[in-house]
Design an enzyme around this catalytic site. Structure first.
Site, short mmCIF file in Angstrom:
data_model
loop_
_atom_site.label_atom_id
_atom_site.label_comp_id
_atom_site.label_asym_id
_atom_site.label_seq_id
_atom_site.Cartn_x
_atom_site.Cartn_y
_atom_site.Cartn_z
N ALA A 110 0.76 -1.07 -0.05
CA ALA A 110 -0.13 0.16 -0.06
C ALA A 110 1.01 1.35 0.01
CB ALA A 110 -0.90 -0.29 1.22
N GLU A 111 1.98 1.28 0.72
CA GLU A 111 2.69 2.44 0.82
C GLU A 111 3.65 2.64 -0.67
OE1 GLU A 111 3.29 4.70 2.95
OE2 GLU A 111 2.25 3.90 4.77
N SER A 112 4.02 1.75 -0.95
CA SER A 112 5.08 2.24 -2.34
C SER A 112 4.88 1.09 -3.56
CB SER A 112 6.56 2.23 -1.74
OG SER A 112 6.97 0.64 -1.43
#
Length: 227
Positions: A110-112
């Site tokens: 989700a972050e990167s």
């Protein structure tokens, strides 16, 4: 003259109308080398059409099933930790009891999207640390001799360590402990504590929901299959 041989070499005379009717009912076979084509009867044509439609229906069903499977694999199927990060994620997941491989993997996704060079303008690296947060939680976790937010060997253990701290900081906040810790990672622990749970920030709510309801279960499926 009555009784004289007719045109049938001495056979029984045949009425002209009867002869024509017989010829129409039983047409003679084409001579050798003839290019005359005979059309199939109506029943044979209908049977051919039915078979053709059945084959086409099977082909369409197979194509649709293949498309459905690809869509399922892309949106609902199991996910696996990229091979180059499997070891560091597994090691980081042992930092505390609340952090699991599936949770860390879903969060990194989700972050990167597992991109160690990701840069949003205010957060950096595979785990998307802000400079301020990295200065507190970053370190040379892979013992390479330097600490870098761009190095997954440093950033992923730092992510796990920070998440463990966030679980502790939000322990008294009502609601789902994992949702609260994820919200704190995205919006900060103060926002979660002040809101008494996941704050009413669209970005934070979407972040938490995507990880808990979509990504984490799929990474767990992948782990179960590898199992």
């Amino acid at each position: 003259m009555i009784g004289s041989p007719g045109p049938y070499d001495g056979g029984t005379p045949v009425d002209a109308d009867e002869a024509e009717s017989t010829a129409l009912a039983s047409p003679a076979a084409p001579a050798a080398g003839s290019t005359t084509l005979y059309r199939a009867g109506p029943r044979r044509v209908r049977r051919f059409h039915r078979r053709l439609l059945a084959v086409l229906a099977l082909l369409v069903a197979a194509v649709l099933a293949g498309i459905a499977w690809l869509v399922y694999q892309g949106t609902q199927g199991p996910l696996k930790v990229p091979a180059q990060y499997a070891s560091v994620v597994s090691s980081a997941a042992s930092t505390c009891g609340q952090v699991t491989v599936a949770l860390l993997a879903a969060q990194l996704d989700a972050e990167s999207g597992w991109n160690p060079q990701a840069d949003s303008g205010h957060a950096q690296g595979i785990a998307q640390f802000t400079p301020a947060t990295w200065s507190e939680w970053g370190g040379d976790y892979d013992h390479s001799g330097s600490s870098s937010v761009w190095d997954p060997g440093d950033a992923i253990p730092a992510q796990a360590k920070y998440m463990c701290s966030l679980f502790k900081q939000t322990a008294n906040v009502p609601g789902d402990a994992t949702a609260n810790a994820l919200a704190a990672y995205n919006a900060g622990p103060t926002a979660v504590i002040n809101a008494g749970g996941v704050p009413n920030f669209p970005e934070t709510q979407a972040y938490v929901s995507r990880i808990e309801k979509q990504l984490e279960p799929r990474y767990q499926q992948g782990l179960n299959q590898s199992g």
